[in-house]
Each structure stands twice: as structure tokens, then as C-alpha cells.
Design a protein around this motif. Structure first.
Motif, PDB file in Angstrom:
ATOM      1  N   VAL A   1      10.909 -29.232  12.840  1.00  9.23           N
ATOM      2  CA  VAL A   1      11.124 -28.043  12.017  1.00  9.23           C
ATOM      3  C   VAL A   1       9.779 -27.551  11.500  1.00  9.23           C
ATOM      4  O   VAL A   1       8.967 -28.338  10.995  1.00  9.23           O
ATOM      5  N   ILE A   2       9.541 -26.238  11.654  1.00  6.38           N
ATOM      6  CA  ILE A   2       8.301 -25.648  11.160  1.00  6.38           C
ATOM      7  C   ILE A   2       8.632 -24.378  10.383  1.00  6.38           C
ATOM      8  O   ILE A   2       9.700 -23.799  10.544  1.00  6.38           O
ATOM      9  N   SER A   3       7.710 -23.972   9.551  1.00  3.88           N
ATOM     10  CA  SER A   3       7.843 -22.710   8.832  1.00  3.88           C
ATOM     11  C   SER A   3       6.715 -21.789   9.244  1.00  3.88           C
ATOM     12  O   SER A   3       5.561 -22.220   9.387  1.00  3.88           O
ATOM     13  N   ILE A   4       7.055 -20.525   9.457  1.00  7.35           N
ATOM     14  CA  ILE A   4       6.046 -19.533   9.811  1.00  7.35           C
ATOM     15  C   ILE A   4       5.401 -19.029   8.524  1.00  7.35           C
ATOM     16  O   ILE A   4       6.080 -18.543   7.619  1.00  7.35           O
ATOM     17  N   THR A   5       4.107 -19.151   8.434  1.00  4.50           N
ATOM     18  CA  THR A   5       3.407 -18.759   7.210  1.00  4.50           C
ATOM     19  C   THR A   5       2.883 -17.330   7.264  1.00  4.50           C
ATOM     20  O   THR A   5       2.698 -16.687   6.236  1.00  4.50           O
ATOM     21  N   GLY A   6       2.629 -16.849   8.478  1.00  5.90           N
ATOM     22  CA  GLY A   6       2.070 -15.511   8.600  1.00  5.90           C
ATOM     23  C   GLY A   6       0.572 -15.456   8.370  1.00  5.90           C
ATOM     24  O   GLY A   6      -0.043 -14.395   8.447  1.00  5.90           O
ATOM     25  N   LYS A   7      -0.037 -16.615   8.099  1.00  7.99           N
ATOM     26  CA  LYS A   7      -1.484 -16.632   7.870  1.00  7.99           C
ATOM     27  C   LYS A   7      -2.236 -16.455   9.179  1.00  7.99           C
ATOM     28  O   LYS A   7      -1.800 -16.909  10.236  1.00  7.99           O
TER      29      LYS A   7
ATOM     30  N   SER B   1      -2.570 -18.943  12.391  1.00 10.48           N
ATOM     31  CA  SER B   1      -1.486 -19.921  12.437  1.00 10.48           C
ATOM     32  C   SER B   1      -0.492 -19.552  13.536  1.00 10.48           C
ATOM     33  O   SER B   1      -0.528 -18.452  14.088  1.00 10.48           O
ATOM     34  N   ILE B   2       0.375 -20.488  13.859  1.00 10.63           N
ATOM     35  CA  ILE B   2       1.411 -20.234  14.868  1.00 10.63           C
ATOM     36  C   ILE B   2       2.352 -19.152  14.354  1.00 10.63           C
ATOM     37  O   ILE B   2       2.729 -19.130  13.189  1.00 10.63           O
ATOM     38  N   ASP B   3       2.718 -18.226  15.256  1.00  4.38           N
ATOM     39  CA  ASP B   3       3.602 -17.136  14.870  1.00  4.38           C
ATOM     40  C   ASP B   3       4.633 -16.923  15.983  1.00  4.38           C
ATOM     41  O   ASP B   3       4.547 -17.542  17.059  1.00  4.38           O
ATOM     42  N   ILE B   4       5.586 -16.070  15.732  1.00  3.01           N
ATOM     43  CA  ILE B   4       6.573 -15.716  16.744  1.00  3.01           C
ATOM     44  C   ILE B   4       5.970 -14.679  17.680  1.00  3.01           C
ATOM     45  O   ILE B   4       5.460 -13.638  17.232  1.00  3.01           O
ATOM     46  N   ALA B   5       6.006 -14.967  18.975  1.00  2.00           N
ATOM     47  CA  ALA B   5       5.472 -14.031  19.964  1.00  2.00           C
ATOM     48  C   ALA B   5       6.527 -13.024  20.400  1.00  2.00           C
ATOM     49  O   ALA B   5       6.244 -11.838  20.533  1.00  2.00           O
ATOM     50  N   ARG B   6       7.762 -13.514  20.620  1.00  3.20           N
ATOM     51  CA  ARG B   6       8.815 -12.609  21.078  1.00  3.20           C
ATOM     52  C   ARG B   6      10.188 -13.254  20.920  1.00  3.20           C
ATOM     53  O   ARG B   6      10.332 -14.468  20.863  1.00  3.20           O
ATOM     54  N   ASN B   7      11.187 -12.381  20.821  1.00  3.98           N
ATOM     55  CA  ASN B   7      12.570 -12.832  20.871  1.00  3.98           C
ATOM     56  C   ASN B   7      12.949 -13.150  22.308  1.00  3.98           C
ATOM     57  O   ASN B   7      12.404 -12.572  23.254  1.00  3.98           O
ATOM     58  N   LEU B   8      13.905 -14.068  22.478  1.00  3.12           N
ATOM     59  CA  LEU B   8      14.390 -14.429  23.809  1.00  3.12           C
ATOM     60  C   LEU B   8      15.892 -14.197  23.880  1.00  3.12           C
ATOM     61  O   LEU B   8      16.592 -14.298  22.869  1.00  3.12           O
ATOM     62  N   PRO B   9      16.408 -13.902  25.071  1.00  6.95           N
ATOM     63  CA  PRO B   9      17.873 -13.849  25.221  1.00  6.95           C
ATOM     64  C   PRO B   9      18.463 -15.225  24.989  1.00  6.95           C
ATOM     65  O   PRO B   9      17.768 -16.246  25.138  1.00  6.95           O
ATOM     66  N   PRO B  10      19.751 -15.301  24.624  1.00  7.78           N
ATOM     67  CA  PRO B  10      20.335 -16.592  24.224  1.00  7.78           C
ATOM     68  C   PRO B  10      20.389 -17.640  25.325  1.00  7.78           C
ATOM     69  O   PRO B  10      20.512 -18.826  25.036  1.00  7.78           O
ATOM     70  N   ASP B  11      20.268 -17.212  26.592  1.00  8.26           N
ATOM     71  CA  ASP B  11      20.325 -18.182  27.696  1.00  8.26           C
ATOM     72  C   ASP B  11      18.971 -18.371  28.371  1.00  8.26           C
ATOM     73  O   ASP B  11      18.883 -18.828  29.507  1.00  8.26           O
ATOM     74  N   ALA B  12      17.888 -18.030  27.655  1.00  6.55           N
ATOM     75  CA  ALA B  12      16.548 -18.158  28.227  1.00  6.55           C
ATOM     76  C   ALA B  12      16.256 -19.605  28.618  1.00  6.55           C
ATOM     77  O   ALA B  12      16.729 -20.548  27.972  1.00  6.55           O
TER      78      ALA B  12
END
Length: 344
Positions: free
Chosen positions: A315-321, A324-335
Motif C-alpha cells: 500500500v502506498i500513498s500518492i503525495t504529489g511531491k 515522487s511516484i505518481d499516477i501515469a494513467r488510468n487502465l481499463p478494468p481488465d488490463a
């Protein structure tokens, strides 16, 4: 007395009555809801309610397919339990609503629409009675499809004009099934008019603007979103982000702008249960709830940078700093051949 705002006439555009949403809500708003539980504890309660609705809805489906009158009263305590869960913390129910599989699309779509209608009503601060009626609207709006042939519902190629007409007949079937059911007129309106569109291009009566009943306008948005993000026989699911972009592009044309904005605010930019790819290449599932457009959800990482299952989820939390690691893109549910239900 507030008068409807009417759009200017043009040669090809009919007059569209649009009453501002805040005027419609004056006599409806009655709730002031706060999140009072965490998602993990609420998931246990919401799952029990979900499975109970599923079991009862399957029973009702068999009754309807035999052209017998369904006993909808048996649904009420389970819908009430789901409603109470949504009031405490919508995250758990939203997660359940995003569990998708092609083989069970019919009942999952109905239950998901019930959840999302209720979540949207919560965002509008509607009172509990209205939330219950909205949940029933989402659950029952497509009940008429139980009288359509499976070959039509499972067709994987484009429908011809005759097949489209037959598919549209699910509204008439639904109204017949629910006749003498003692449902409120607003629930029946949602069943009848959830395919109407704000600019008048929908069916069955080409209603437009706020002439479309309130519940039907909500149900139409929810129905469209859930269909786009679900695996179906004739279409692959699209990511949540793409679906919300499409809805945003249809504001004021297919759907009421304020209600689309409400829906997007209600489920957030990254709803719980969403699959995302991170900037470091890992794949994670969103595991908490952030309404609005915030970019700091809690994530459970399930695939490593090589897209292999982790032996132990982290489990990780996105800090937005910066950096830091961030979300690159959304994926379809069966990716990546993931089974959405196995993530739960």
C-alpha cells in the motif's frame, strides 16, 4: 416563482426548457452527509448487502422471465442496507459497483446503477427517502431486458434497425413488468425516460431539458457511464478517465451540465477499484475514496514494473511531491489480463 430558462430558437433547434438545478433541489435536499467509517470496515457490510441484492435480483429475474409478477418488497431491506452503507462511506459501494465481468453484465449493471444513482443523490444531499427511490430507479430501469432474447442481448456485432427497435422495446416491457407494483411515479419515470437526452435526441418521447424527469436524468448519466466502463459482448470497457471525459463532452447536449458535474464530483477522478499505472511502471488499484478532482488517493500495488504479480501487495500513498511516484494513467478494468473480481 422561478420560471424555466429557455434556450434561443434556431432554425433546427427546438426550444429546451432548463430549470436551474439549485431551484429543483430546494424542496429535495435534506441530507448533510459525512464519511464516518473507513473503507475496509465498510466493505464487509456493503459486500453483504450487495450479495443479498444480487441473490434476490436473480430470483426476481427468474420470476420475470416466466412472465410472473415479481415481489419487489423482498428487495427493500437489502437496498436499505446498501443505502446506509453509502451514507456512511460511499467508497465501499463504489468499489463494488466497479467489479465488472461480461458474463454477469446484466445483473451487475443493474446493481452498479443502483449504487451510482444513490451515490450521486448523496452528493446532491438528497434525503434518505429520495436516495432509496433513486437506488430502486437504477436497479429496475432495465428490468424490461429480461423479456428480450439472449441472442439479441449477447450479439457481438452492430444491431440492424429491427434489432435496435426490439432493444428499445425493453422500456415497454419494463413498464408492463412493474405495472401495479406500488412503486413511486418517479421510479416509473426513470424506467420510462432514462434514454431521453437533454437536447431531445433520445427516446421514447424525445423529451428535452428539464422536461425529462429528475430521476431519469440521473439514471441516464449513470446508465451511460456504467455501460461504457463495463465489458460487454459488443464492446470493450474504457477507463474511468476516458468515460468521464466523454460525459464532460456531452454536458448540455446529451445530459444536464450540472448533473454531469455532480456525478464526476461524486465518484472522483480515481474512484476506489480503479486500475492505474504508475510513473515507475507498476500497476495498482485505488483503495480509498477521494471525491472531486484530488490526485492523492491511497493505492494498493499489485503488479511490479514487469507486470508480474507481487507476492505480497503493498500500500502506498500518492503525495504529489515533485520527483515522487505518481499516477501515469488510468487502465481499463481488465488490463494486463487481470480479473477485476480477483482484485477485491
Amino acid at each position: 416563482m422561478n420560471q424555466p430558462i429557455t434556450s434561443p430558437d434556431t432554425v433546427n433547434q427546438p426550444r429546451i426548457n432548463t430549470l436551474p438545478l439549485n431551484h429543483e433541489l430546494i424542496n429535495r435536499a435534506g441530507g448533510d452527509y459525512k464519511i464516518s467509517t473507513d473503507i475496509l470496515s465498510e466493505l464487509r457490510v456493503a459486500t453483504l448487502a450487495y450479495l443479498s441484492i444480487q441473490q434476490e435480483f436473480n430470483r426476481i429475474g427468474k420470476t420475470v422471465k416466466n412472465y410472473q409478477r415479481p415481489d419487489l418488497k423482498r428487495l427493500e431491506p437489502f437496498v436499505e442496507a446498501m443505502l446506509e452503507s453509502i451514507i456512511r462511506n460511499p467508497a465501499a459501494a463504489v468499489w463494488l459497483a466497479r467489479l465488472k465481468s461480461k458474463s454477469s453484465y446484466a445483473y451487475r449493471h443493474s446493481i452498479s446503477c443502483a449504487i451510482l444513482c444513490c451515490v450521486m443523490g448523496r452528493q446532491l444531499n438528497l434525503d434518505k427517502k429520495e436516495l432509496f427511490q433513486l437506488a430502486l430507479s437504477g436497479l429496475l430501469m432495465d428490468i424490461g431486458k429480461l423479456h428480450l432474447p439472449d441472442s439479441l442481448l449477447r450479439k457481438s456485432t452492430e444491431l440492424n434497425s429491427q434489432e435496435r427497435a426490439e432493444t428499445r422495446s425493453h422500456i415497454e416491457h419494463g413498464l408492463a413488468i412493474l405495472a401495479d407494483s406500488n412503486l413511486s411515479s418517479e421510479v416509473i419515470d426513470a424506467v420510462q425516460y432514462h434514454h431521453e437526452r437533454f437536447n431531445g435526441c433520445g427516446y421514447p418521447k424525445q423529451l428535452s431539458g428539464t422536461d425529462i424527469p429528475f430521476y431519469a436524468r440521473i439514471a441516464g448519466i449513470v446508465d451511460c457511464y456504467d455501460a461504457m466502463t463495463s465489458p460487454r459482448y459488443y464492446a470493450t470497457p474504457i477507463p474511468h478517465s476516458e468515460a468521464t471525459l466523454k460525459l464532460a463532452g456531452w454536458r448540455g447536449r446529451l445530459f444536464q451540465k450540472e448533473l454531469v458535474d455532480t456525478f464526476i464530483q461524486a465518484i472522483g477522478l480515481y474512484p476506489p477499484g480503479s486500475l492505474v499505472e504508475l510513473t515507475n511502471g507498476e500497476v495498482a488499484v485505488v483503495s480509498d475514496y477521494k471525491t472531486g478532482m484530488g490526485r492523492k488517493p491511497k493505492l494498493t500495488v499489485i503488479l511490479d514494473v514487469n507486470k508480474r504479480r507481487l507476492a505480497k501487495k503493498k500500500v502506498i500513498s500518492i503525495t504529489g511531491k515533485e520527483g515522487s511516484i505518481d499516477i501515469a494513467r488510468n487502465l481499463p478494468p481488465d488490463a494486463y489480463n487481470l480479473d477485476p473480481e480477483a482484485l477485491f
